[in-house]
Design an enzyme around this catalytic site. Structure first.
Site, PDB file in Angstrom:
ATOM      1  N   ASP A  87       0.859  -1.181   0.000  1.00 21.17           N
ATOM      2  CA  ASP A  87       0.000   0.000   0.000  1.00 21.17           C
ATOM      3  C   ASP A  87       0.896   1.232   0.000  1.00 21.17           C
ATOM      4  O   ASP A  87       2.071   1.168   0.381  1.00 21.17           O
ATOM      5  CB  ASP A  87      -0.906  -0.008   1.242  1.00 21.17           C
TER       6      ASP A  87
ATOM      7  N   TYR B 129      -4.857   4.687   0.462  1.00 21.00           N
ATOM      8  CA  TYR B 129      -5.953   3.797   0.030  1.00 21.00           C
ATOM      9  C   TYR B 129      -5.655   3.094  -1.293  1.00 21.00           C
ATOM     10  O   TYR B 129      -6.474   3.068  -2.203  1.00 21.00           O
ATOM     11  CB  TYR B 129      -7.280   4.556  -0.058  1.00 21.00           C
ATOM     12  N   HIS B 130      -4.469   2.473  -1.370  1.00 21.91           N
ATOM     13  CA  HIS B 130      -4.073   1.740  -2.572  1.00 21.91           C
ATOM     14  C   HIS B 130      -3.645   0.308  -2.248  1.00 21.91           C
ATOM     15  O   HIS B 130      -2.549  -0.113  -2.634  1.00 21.91           O
ATOM     16  CB  HIS B 130      -2.913   2.457  -3.285  1.00 21.91           C
ATOM     17  N   PRO B 131      -4.460  -0.497  -1.564  1.00 20.54           N
ATOM     18  CA  PRO B 131      -4.043  -1.873  -1.261  1.00 20.54           C
ATOM     19  C   PRO B 131      -3.957  -2.717  -2.524  1.00 20.54           C
ATOM     20  O   PRO B 131      -4.827  -2.653  -3.397  1.00 20.54           O
ATOM     21  CB  PRO B 131      -5.143  -2.372  -0.327  1.00 20.54           C
TER      22      PRO B 131
END
Length: 532
Positions: A292, A468-470
């Site tokens: 992330d 918020y980039h899993p």
């Protein structure tokens, strides 16, 4: 119910897959979404993410486990639970990443995923208001546009960054990503262009496409090593079985897709045994390899009004609203950030390793309103973190959230990069014309010495948040930790694919919505090429 293809999750990739497969009237397609329809009006207003993030009606509202890398903090991980998925409540920023990201995927054994392979998919998906060229498309379903708002403070940041020695780049999605400039966003005429708007709305009336909302899938059904369909429970508690004559495509995202695989008996055998789940395929990489982007948000108080001041009064809000209603411009058209920069923390890296998001406002949290003073925000994140976490089951109950263990800042490179990223931000702030506008270093304050590595790292551990980039939890590849192959087929199971950001073997160097849409385009091509 029965269809040729069952797509699980109407997010950025799932909407694309459902559209492209159903374009052939011979293909019967069912799209299942755990959330509801995208009827909330704030979804369609770009700045509406301030209202939708952390709203359980449209957000899964995940939280991580307490993380040692964040000084024991647990942080929020919003994910979309609505048609369009996270593209219905994200910051709208259109970023593809670097060509080297995709070439690296191909070098890891994933044939067909190099930059030359995926660029045509990005172009096919895109309708860029700047027109078509070597790097952009102009007639795709996904609208990409320039900002319809300007603010002196973000313009000043871009000029200050240039004064600090960083070049201006008019197109970070073009020949080179490096430099500073302004974001483009996924919007059309001042309204959000989510994956649902771009891909589902034009396909809704197709008789061979059925969209089912409030359908949270409990498991995929398997017979003799083949996926035969899925089971889901509706809002009334009734269990439904959906048969897939050809394939099931999981597009639940980096949290839901690995969770669903594990609930179905596909994952690390020892972990499945802990929860009494019969092993259908021992794939130890399911839920692992999670990456992330972690952001450090620096806030500076200003001696002139910023957007904080405009939204603080009812009269200011009314003026903003009237401007939006009149001509679809102004603050309500704003994406998560206006200005950006893709920079290098050291000369030894080949490509930029940090990214800036610059906002003409400040807030402790995107869902909690602006601060009560004039200020702007510089957010800086490491583009290619080495730290890897995992998703683990807490229960065999599909309604129980899994454990999210991010493992942030667990390598020296990650620590070095976040410290230098913060220092670069602070150095940019000490160049004109920003110096004329800043009244106070607020977060962190000026008492934090720039040459104190340990103090800066400790500040970062206590103040950073997810951007918020899993990604990465159903890794694509050929090694023993891979979950899917280069055709996105789950290893050891026939008739089951994964198409979302979980398949990334390594996180891309930028925001993840555009790559997720590209992955959906690629998955559809792979399926259709096999059928034909």
């Amino acid at each position: 119910m029965e269809a040729d293809y069952v797509v699980v999750g109407a997010g950025s990739a799932g909407c694309v897959v459902a559209n492209r497969l159903s374009a052939n009237p011979k293909n019967r397609v069912i799209l299942l979404e755990a959330g509801g329809r995208d009827l909330n009006p704030w979804i369609h207003i770009p700045v509406g993410y301030f209202k939708t993030i952390h709203n359980p009606a449209v957000d899964w509202c995940y939280k991580t486990e307490p993380d040692p890398g964040l000084n024991g903090r647990s942080i929020e991980w919003p994910r979309g639970k609505v048609l369009g998925g996270s593209s219905s409540l994200n910051g709208l920023l259109y970023v593809r990443g670097q060509a080297q990201d995709y070439d690296r995927w191909a070098q890891m054994g994933n044939k067909g995923w190099s930059w030359d392979d995926v660029l045509p998919l990005f172009k096919r998906a895109e309708s860029n208001e700047r027109g078509a060229d070597e790097f952009h498309g102009s007639d795709g379903p996904l609208s990409v546009s320039n900002m319809r708002i300007e603010r002196p403070i973000t313009d000043a940041w871009v000029k200050a960054a240039q004064a600090a020695g960083y070049p201006f780049n008019p197109d970070y999605n073009g020949a080179s990503q490096e430099g500073v400039g302004f974001f483009q966003l996924t919007a059309r005429n001042g309204r959000r262009c989510s994956a649902a708007v771009a891909y589902l709305n034009p396909a809704r009336k197709r008789p061979n496409l059925r969209i089912v909302t409030h359908a949270q899938v409990d498991r995929v059904t398997l017979e003799n090593g083949r996926c035969t369909g899925v089971e889901y429970t509706d809002r009334g508690g009734v269990v439904h079985h959906v048969k897939a004559a050809r394939e099931v495509i999981l597009s639940g995202g980096a949290i839901n897709s690995p969770q669903l695989l594990m609930l179905s008996g596909i994952g690390e055998a020892a972990q499945l045994a802990e929860h009494g789940i019969e092993v259908q395929a021992d794939l130890p990489g399911v839920g692992k390899n999670m990456q992330d982007h972690l952001q450090a948000r620096l806030v500076y108080k200003c001696n002139e009004p910023t957007l904080n001041d405009e939204v603080r009064s009812l009269w200011g809000q009314a003026k903003i609203g009237l401007r939006y209603v009149a001509n679809r411009t102004g603050p309500m058209t704003m994406a998560a950030s206006l200005a950006t920069g893709f920079l290098k923390t050291r000369e030894t890296v080949e490509t930029p390793d940090i990214q800036f998001h610059v906002q003409p406002l400040s807030a402790e949290n995107p869902g909690k309103g602006a601060d009560p003073f004039s200020a702007f925000t510089m957010s800086v994140c490491q583009l290619r973190p080495e730290s890897k976490g995992e998703i683990r089951l807490k229960s065999r109950n599909p309604r129980a959230y899994p454990a999210i263990i991010p493992n942030y800042l667990s390598t020296k490179t990650d620590c070095d990069t976040v410290v230098e990223g913060v220092n670069i931000a602070r150095r940019i702030a000490r160049h004109a014309p920003l110096t004329e506008k800043i009244s106070q270093e607020f977060r962190p304050n000026a008492d934090l010495p720039m040459d104190d590595y340990d103090a800066t790292l400790d500040w970062a551990r206590s103040n950073t948040a997810s951007i918020y980039h899993p990604t990465g939890t159903c890794k694509m590849g050929t090694d023993k930790t891979a979950v899917v192959d280069a055709a996105l087929r789950v290893h050891g199971i026939h008739g089951l694919r994964v198409a979302d950001c979980s398949i990334m073997p390594e996180i891309v160097s930028g925001n993840t919505n555009a790559p997720a849409i590209m992955i959906g385009e690629k998955c559809a091509d792979l399926i259709l090429s096999e059928v034909n």
